[in-house]
Motif scaffolding. Structure first.
Motif, PDB file in Angstrom:
ATOM      1  N   LEU A  90       8.479  -6.465   2.131  1.00 17.54           N
ATOM      2  CA  LEU A  90       8.224  -5.339   1.245  1.00 17.54           C
ATOM      3  C   LEU A  90       6.740  -5.012   1.344  1.00 17.54           C
ATOM      4  O   LEU A  90       5.911  -5.888   1.589  1.00 17.54           O
ATOM      5  CB  LEU A  90       8.599  -5.660  -0.198  1.00 17.54           C
ATOM      6  CG  LEU A  90      10.049  -6.054  -0.466  1.00 17.54           C
ATOM      7  CD1 LEU A  90      10.291  -6.141  -1.981  1.00 17.54           C
ATOM      8  CD2 LEU A  90      11.033  -5.085   0.169  1.00 17.54           C
ATOM      9  N   THR A  91       6.404  -3.742   1.165  1.00 21.75           N
ATOM     10  CA  THR A  91       5.007  -3.344   1.248  1.00 21.75           C
ATOM     11  C   THR A  91       4.703  -2.345   0.139  1.00 21.75           C
ATOM     12  O   THR A  91       5.626  -1.827  -0.506  1.00 21.75           O
ATOM     13  CB  THR A  91       4.689  -2.780   2.646  1.00 21.75           C
ATOM     14  OG1 THR A  91       3.275  -2.570   2.769  1.00 21.75           O
ATOM     15  CG2 THR A  91       5.413  -1.469   2.912  1.00 21.75           C
ATOM     16  N   ASP A  92       3.426  -2.063  -0.065  1.00 25.58           N
ATOM     17  CA  ASP A  92       2.979  -1.162  -1.135  1.00 25.58           C
ATOM     18  C   ASP A  92       3.519  -1.593  -2.492  1.00 25.58           C
ATOM     19  O   ASP A  92       3.903  -0.759  -3.321  1.00 25.58           O
ATOM     20  CB  ASP A  92       3.442   0.285  -0.854  1.00 25.58           C
ATOM     21  CG  ASP A  92       2.573   0.968   0.190  1.00 25.58           C
ATOM     22  OD1 ASP A  92       1.637   0.312   0.678  1.00 25.58           O
ATOM     23  OD2 ASP A  92       2.833   2.134   0.514  1.00 25.58           O
ATOM     24  N   VAL A  93       3.556  -2.906  -2.713  1.00 31.24           N
ATOM     25  CA  VAL A  93       4.075  -3.409  -3.982  1.00 31.24           C
ATOM     26  C   VAL A  93       3.385  -4.741  -4.285  1.00 31.24           C
ATOM     27  O   VAL A  93       3.102  -5.516  -3.372  1.00 31.24           O
ATOM     28  CB  VAL A  93       5.618  -3.570  -3.909  1.00 31.24           C
ATOM     29  CG1 VAL A  93       6.029  -4.682  -2.954  1.00 31.24           C
ATOM     30  CG2 VAL A  93       6.227  -3.788  -5.282  1.00 31.24           C
ATOM     31  N   VAL A 104      14.688   0.568  -2.838  1.00 31.22           N
ATOM     32  CA  VAL A 104      13.611   0.578  -1.839  1.00 31.22           C
ATOM     33  C   VAL A 104      13.991   1.524  -0.699  1.00 31.22           C
ATOM     34  O   VAL A 104      15.156   1.887  -0.536  1.00 31.22           O
ATOM     35  CB  VAL A 104      13.336  -0.843  -1.280  1.00 31.22           C
ATOM     36  CG1 VAL A 104      12.706  -1.722  -2.343  1.00 31.22           C
ATOM     37  CG2 VAL A 104      14.604  -1.467  -0.719  1.00 31.22           C
ATOM     38  N   ARG A 109       5.546   0.315   9.457  1.00 30.95           N
ATOM     39  CA  ARG A 109       4.242  -0.288   9.214  1.00 30.95           C
ATOM     40  C   ARG A 109       3.869  -1.218  10.373  1.00 30.95           C
ATOM     41  O   ARG A 109       4.707  -1.556  11.191  1.00 30.95           O
ATOM     42  CB  ARG A 109       4.262  -1.089   7.898  1.00 30.95           C
ATOM     43  CG  ARG A 109       4.364  -0.211   6.653  1.00 30.95           C
ATOM     44  CD  ARG A 109       3.164   0.704   6.519  1.00 30.95           C
ATOM     45  NE  ARG A 109       3.360   1.702   5.468  1.00 30.95           N
ATOM     46  CZ  ARG A 109       2.976   1.547   4.208  1.00 30.95           C
ATOM     47  NH1 ARG A 109       2.382   0.441   3.832  1.00 30.95           N
ATOM     48  NH2 ARG A 109       3.172   2.511   3.321  1.00 30.95           N
ATOM     49  N   LYS A 125       9.487  -1.890   7.367  1.00 32.01           N
ATOM     50  CA  LYS A 125       9.343  -2.653   6.130  1.00 32.01           C
ATOM     51  C   LYS A 125       9.981  -1.782   5.047  1.00 32.01           C
ATOM     52  O   LYS A 125      10.401  -0.659   5.328  1.00 32.01           O
ATOM     53  CB  LYS A 125       7.858  -2.910   5.813  1.00 32.01           C
ATOM     54  CG  LYS A 125       7.153  -3.816   6.833  1.00 32.01           C
ATOM     55  CD  LYS A 125       5.737  -4.154   6.391  1.00 32.01           C
ATOM     56  CE  LYS A 125       5.034  -4.972   7.462  1.00 32.01           C
ATOM     57  NZ  LYS A 125       3.655  -5.337   7.070  1.00 32.01           N
ATOM     58  N   ARG A 127       9.572  -0.286   0.901  1.00 38.75           N
ATOM     59  CA  ARG A 127       8.684  -0.135  -0.252  1.00 38.75           C
ATOM     60  C   ARG A 127       9.492   0.477  -1.403  1.00 38.75           C
ATOM     61  O   ARG A 127      10.561   1.065  -1.175  1.00 38.75           O
ATOM     62  CB  ARG A 127       7.510   0.787   0.102  1.00 38.75           C
ATOM     63  CG  ARG A 127       7.931   2.231   0.225  1.00 38.75           C
ATOM     64  CD  ARG A 127       6.793   3.227   0.170  1.00 38.75           C
ATOM     65  NE  ARG A 127       7.347   4.548   0.419  1.00 38.75           N
ATOM     66  CZ  ARG A 127       6.749   5.516   1.090  1.00 38.75           C
ATOM     67  NH1 ARG A 127       5.548   5.323   1.578  1.00 38.75           N
ATOM     68  NH2 ARG A 127       7.323   6.679   1.257  1.00 38.75           N
TER      69      ARG A 127
ATOM     70  N   ARG B  21      -1.481   4.148  -0.902  1.00 38.16           N
ATOM     71  CA  ARG B  21      -1.332   3.893  -2.336  1.00 38.16           C
ATOM     72  C   ARG B  21      -2.619   3.431  -3.011  1.00 38.16           C
ATOM     73  O   ARG B  21      -2.787   3.598  -4.215  1.00 38.16           O
ATOM     74  CB  ARG B  21      -0.266   2.802  -2.488  1.00 38.16           C
ATOM     75  CG  ARG B  21      -0.047   2.285  -3.883  1.00 38.16           C
ATOM     76  CD  ARG B  21       1.055   1.222  -3.863  1.00 38.16           C
ATOM     77  NE  ARG B  21       1.379   0.784  -5.204  1.00 38.16           N
ATOM     78  CZ  ARG B  21       1.265  -0.484  -5.623  1.00 38.16           C
ATOM     79  NH1 ARG B  21       0.845  -1.425  -4.802  1.00 38.16           N
ATOM     80  NH2 ARG B  21       1.599  -0.810  -6.857  1.00 38.16           N
TER      81      ARG B  21
END
Lengths: 138, 352
Positions: A90-93, A104, A109, A125, A127, B21
């Motif tokens: 997972l990314t941006d979290v 999600v 990425r 990935k 997000r 972000r």
């Protein structure tokens, strides 16, 4: 991993492309040569929509070589809408924001780099879904 | 000089933005490097910071995906992928092929990377206009995207940000905004540069203002308006390259545009200077709020130096296209602040 192997995996990694059985309609990821459900061999490439929910997850603090710079990061089992479960980062979290059942979407990425001089590797990935998104990556 | 315009009418068929972000407050940089001494005169409030797994390729893919969704054309119909950036991940190996592969545009397409400091993105749009305008192709993808680097403690570190936008150029009858014409203005002006193998650019401090930014933008914008017989009052909105909040405001005033005309596209205070992405990103926010019939002005600026000025008229197709992808302001609103240490780690400013 060598250059030809990374190159062969590009559709799978960049586009979440698996296979679909033309006989029974079952979708597979990673791609298969034989359908595990009906044993059919007539499979076609299938690009997953890239939308899903978190089935379960874990937070990585002791990363394998090449992933140290992302620590702490989350690896999740994601249930895709098409009924397939994939493992992905997972990314941006932030790890504490992750919940089971969280919607999600796939994004492309950087997965890592093969040293200073080698290839930069890219792949899927997931997000948290963002506002106005049709969901899913490329 | 006359306006530049292709023989075939073309326009923007789809557009899409991307902003990472994470945000770093200018106050945080000021605290660390200047003891807060310049806290009353910061060029922006905060800047966007790419996550540790983001670069120009990954950001270009998301912006282009948004543009394709708005264009509503199959990826195979795109016949060129041109990515303008000063932060291509490889020194040799095109960003364009990776973007084309990831989006399903490959293999029957042109692909290449452009470089002209902050003007590389609008240069890609110009090339796409020419390709479609000549009839060689029906659709071409132009991207302006950067993960800009500023030397720690330097004035540019406050603003060097990440983000950009992508545009699908196509026939005018399918466009959300039709191109009326463009005018480009370049001179050899060494206001900002980076030599090979250097991590950070050099810049000429105040010299980046009058002889560089203002001279080129004013001449490109005036050249275009004169050639088209237009005045600032004819435009519903305008975007000028956004290295900080002050410059675009000042150049707008100098050209005769009101603060209202630049409001919708002025993002730099919240996201920083996204370099090759900057003017294209601002223009995407302007399109998000535009109404059919609106005339919009886009003027880029790239150090080295030059400007592209383009005039577009929005069509009724904007209404249906707009909501097929996230709005630019939604990416601005999606923000998570990071401290300087996290930023320094992600941007690999530590030797480990």
């Amino acid at each position: 991993m060598d250059i030809p192997r990374n190159w062969r995996l590009r559709e799978q990694r960049y586009r979440l492309q698996g296979t679909r059985c033309t006989a029974c309609g079952e979708c597979h990821f990673p791609p298969r040569h034989v359908c595990p459900r009906c044993k059919g061999r007539a499979l076609e490439p299938y690009r997953f929509a890239g939308r899903g929910t978190v089935y379960s997850y874990t937070v990585i603090y002791q990363a394998p070589e090449g992933f140290e710079q992302y620590v702490p990061y989350v690896v999740a089992l994601v249930d895709l809408e098409e009924g397939v479960r994939v493992t992905a980062q997972l990314t941006d979290v932030d790890p504490e924001e992750v919940t089971i059942g969280m919607p999600v979407e796939m994004v492309l990425r950087k997965l890592g780099e093969e040293g200073e001089r080698g290839l930069i590797l890219y792949g899927y990935k997931f997000r948290p879904r963002i506002e106005g998104s049709a969901g899913g990556g490329p | 000089m006359s306006v530049m315009k292709p023989v075939r009418e073309v326009g923007i068929v789809g557009y899409g933005a991307y902003i990472p972000r994470y945000r770093l407050a200018a106050e945080e940089i000021s605290r660390l490097w200047r003891g807060g001494q310049d806290a009353g005169a910061l060029p922006v409030k905060e800047k966007s910071v790419p996550g540790p797994d983001e670069d120009t390729v990954t950001m270009a893919v998301e912006a282009a995906q948004n543009a394709l969704r708005r264009a509503n054309v199959p990826p195979e119909a795109i016949r060129a992928v041109w990515v303008g950036s000063e932060s291509h991940p490889y020194a040799v190996k095109p960003t364009g092929t990776l973007v084309a592969q990831a989006l399903g545009i490959a293999p029957a397409t042109l692909a290449a990377d452009l470089e002209f400091a902050c003007k590389a993105g609008s240069e890609a749009v110009q090339a796409a206009v020419a390709l479609v305008g000549s009839g060689m192709a029906d659709y071409a993808l132009a991207v302006g995207m950067d993960t800009a680097q500023g030397r720690p403690g330097d004035a540019l570190e406050y603003t060097a940000a990440a983000g950009g936008a992508a545009y699908v150029i196509g026939p005018a009858d399918e466009a959300v905004a039709v191109l009326e014409g463009s005018y480009s203005y370049v001179t050899d002006t060494p206001d900002f540069f980076r030599r090979a193998h250097q991590h950070y650019p050099e810049h000429a401090n105040r010299f980046t203002g009058e002889p560089a930014y203002f001279h080129h933008i004013v001449n490109a914008a005036r050249g275009l308006m004169e050639a088209l017989g237009l005045t600032p009052e004819d435009f519903a909105g305008a975007v000028f390259h956004q290295p900080n909040v002050k410059f675009p405001r000042k150049v707008a005033r100098e050209l005769g545009f009101s603060p209202d005309q630049i409001r919708a596209g002025l993002l730099v205070g919240e996201v920083g200077n996204t370099y090759a992405g900057s003017s294209l990103l601002g223009f995407s926010a302007l399109l998000d709020e535009a109404r059919p019939g609106d005339r919009l002005l886009l003027v880029s600026f790239g150090s080295g130096a030059g400007s592209d000025a383009m005039s577009f008229v929005v069509t009724e197709r904007i209404e249906a296209a707009r909501d097929r992808a996230p709005r630019t302001r939604a990416y601005v609103a999606r923000r998570a602040p990071v401290d300087y240490a996290t930023y320094a780690r992600w941007r690999r400013k530590f030797t480990v």
